[in-house]
Design an enzyme around this catalytic site. Sequence first.
Site, PDB file in Angstrom:
ATOM      1  N   ALA A  69      24.704  25.266  45.390  1.00 37.18           N
ATOM      2  CA  ALA A  69      24.437  26.554  44.833  1.00 37.18           C
ATOM      3  C   ALA A  69      25.768  27.441  45.221  1.00 37.18           C
ATOM      4  CB  ALA A  69      23.046  26.967  45.050  1.00 37.18           C
ATOM      5  N   THR A  70      26.216  27.208  46.411  1.00 34.37           N
ATOM      6  CA  THR A  70      27.188  28.284  46.772  1.00 34.37           C
ATOM      7  C   THR A  70      28.558  28.136  45.960  1.00 34.37           C
ATOM      8  OG1 THR A  70      26.734  27.841  49.188  1.00 34.37           O
ATOM      9  CG2 THR A  70      28.906  28.727  48.784  1.00 34.37           C
ATOM     10  N   GLN A 179      16.029  28.955  44.892  1.00 35.85           N
ATOM     11  CA  GLN A 179      14.869  28.740  45.600  1.00 35.85           C
ATOM     12  C   GLN A 179      13.806  28.953  44.483  1.00 35.85           C
ATOM     13  OE1 GLN A 179      14.116  28.107  48.661  1.00 35.85           O
ATOM     14  NE2 GLN A 179      16.062  28.647  49.825  1.00 35.85           N
ATOM     15  N   SER A 197      20.398  24.035  43.165  1.00 36.05           N
ATOM     16  CA  SER A 197      21.125  23.183  44.039  1.00 36.05           C
ATOM     17  C   SER A 197      20.259  21.944  44.434  1.00 36.05           C
ATOM     18  CB  SER A 197      21.182  23.815  45.262  1.00 36.05           C
ATOM     19  OG  SER A 197      21.754  23.019  46.300  1.00 36.05           O
ATOM     20  N   HIS A 199      19.623  19.763  46.818  1.00 38.78           N
ATOM     21  CA  HIS A 199      19.013  19.510  48.092  1.00 38.78           C
ATOM     22  C   HIS A 199      17.669  20.214  48.340  1.00 38.78           C
ATOM     23  CE1 HIS A 199      20.505  22.387  50.766  1.00 38.78           C
ATOM     24  NE2 HIS A 199      21.438  22.644  50.083  1.00 38.78           N
ATOM     25  N   THR A 235      37.175  13.393  39.487  1.00 39.05           N
ATOM     26  CA  THR A 235      36.228  12.183  39.086  1.00 39.05           C
ATOM     27  C   THR A 235      34.686  12.850  39.216  1.00 39.05           C
ATOM     28  OG1 THR A 235      37.869  10.803  39.989  1.00 39.05           O
ATOM     29  CG2 THR A 235      35.826   9.894  39.705  1.00 39.05           C
ATOM     30  N   CYS A 321      20.270  35.544  62.268  1.00 34.68           N
ATOM     31  CA  CYS A 321      19.418  35.880  63.425  1.00 34.68           C
ATOM     32  C   CYS A 321      20.286  35.747  64.832  1.00 34.68           C
ATOM     33  CB  CYS A 321      18.266  34.940  63.279  1.00 34.68           C
ATOM     34  SG  CYS A 321      16.778  36.063  63.544  1.00 34.68           S
TER      35      CYS A 321
HETATM   36  N1  PMP Z   1      21.341  30.643  47.035  1.00 33.18           N
HETATM   37  C1  PMP Z   1      20.200  30.579  47.571  1.00 33.18           C
HETATM   38  C2  PMP Z   1      19.083  31.429  47.064  1.00 33.18           C
HETATM   39  C3  PMP Z   1      19.853  29.526  48.867  1.00 33.18           C
HETATM   40  O1  PMP Z   1      18.587  29.799  49.395  1.00 33.18           O
HETATM   41  C4  PMP Z   1      20.893  28.759  49.119  1.00 33.18           C
HETATM   42  C5  PMP Z   1      20.678  27.852  50.099  1.00 33.18           C
HETATM   43  N2  PMP Z   1      20.115  28.330  51.411  1.00 33.18           N
HETATM   44  C6  PMP Z   1      22.153  28.927  48.595  1.00 33.18           C
HETATM   45  C7  PMP Z   1      22.363  29.649  47.296  1.00 33.18           C
HETATM   46  C8  PMP Z   1      23.012  27.970  49.010  1.00 33.18           C
HETATM   47  O2  PMP Z   1      22.983  26.626  48.479  1.00 33.18           O
HETATM   48  P1  PMP Z   1      23.589  25.294  48.868  1.00 33.18           P
HETATM   49  O3  PMP Z   1      23.365  25.034  50.228  1.00 33.18           O
HETATM   50  O4  PMP Z   1      23.217  24.305  47.744  1.00 33.18           O
HETATM   51  O5  PMP Z   1      25.074  25.728  48.573  1.00 33.18           O
END
Ligand code: PMP
Length: 377
Positions: A69-70, A179, A197, A199, A235, A321
Amino acid sequence: MIYLDYSATTPVSYDVLESFNKACKEYMGNPNSLHSLGVKAKGLMNSATKQISDQFNVLDSEIIYTSGATESNNMALIGVALANIKKGNHIIVSKLEHPSIYKICEYLETLGFEISYVNNNEEGLVDFDNLRSLIRPETILVSICAVNSEIGIRQPLKMIRQIIKKENSNCLFHSDMTQALGKIPVSFHDVDLASCSMHKIYGLKGIGILYKNSRIQLVPLFHGSSKDNDLRPGTPAVPLIASSAKAIRLATQDLDRRETFIKRLNEKIVKELSNYDGIIINQTKYSIPHILNISLVNIRPETFIHAMEEYDIYLGTNTACSSGELSSSVMALFNDKKRAASTIRISLSHLTTTDEINRFLTNFKIVYNKLNDLVTK
Ligand code: PMP
């Protein structure tokens, strides 16, 4: 082990891992190769993409694979910003985004983009009037996460989309659905772009999705040689892609039944923890039950988390935190520094058992009383 940090990451489901293994063993070719091994690998990739696009009722070409997601968020925000630089330089995000969105915004500011942060009401919902007033002719993008990662606030994306399009029909709408997917029903038709994402949904680490409506142009962040994917050349990760189709299908089954069960666990924890003087529950009626955030008024959250770890119990904390920073989501919602400096996230899954919650609560009491006595005596 009692794992209660499912919003940080999830264990890989057996079937997902089987798809990954099978693809590694039986589809070793590079889908960009012309020979039969390449064609076979490409066939597997295309059928996985078809399953995913069918599931979301979108086009195959609208699914872009990323590392997570990042990367999806980067591709969406920077890609849209650079592609629309002649139309405007204004972007709006909520105050309940994941830190990756804020980091991207900081970067876009250095390129001359202006970022506005839309307010939320006291329950965490985006303030519609404030959103309307922020949208201008030069607003090119609004990005609002579907479910906040710390307090679990769920946003009404369909309504937000209507507001955005009414104020400025050219303004694009992106949502970080990381999420939300696998916890609540999501529709890519509510947005123009969406990040997910694998994972977080019992899939593998290192793969995510960006949904991009076919009408939208992005400036690519990566450059390389690839006929089919100019946004992410190179790839393709065929085994990760094949496993993602499985992960999405499995994680989006039975959502209602799973949510009802998780809600019961959440209520049990809230009921018990509400009896403690030094604990505040950071929840509103829009928090999904899978994510339960609390503040420990007297105890440092990292001390508490490590003490629980001694009992083989794993909880989450706001990533800022440990460096003494405040949780931006708790600040945005409750505007209380003490509360925002001491948050712990308990995140639940359909895999969590009632027995695990009972044992968690028993050990919570032991650890809490021990640490609380140390600081209050
Ligand atoms: N967006 C949200 C709302 C997330 O909770 C997270 C993961 N903590 C991310 C983005 C980042 O996801 P990733 O670890 O797949 O890069």
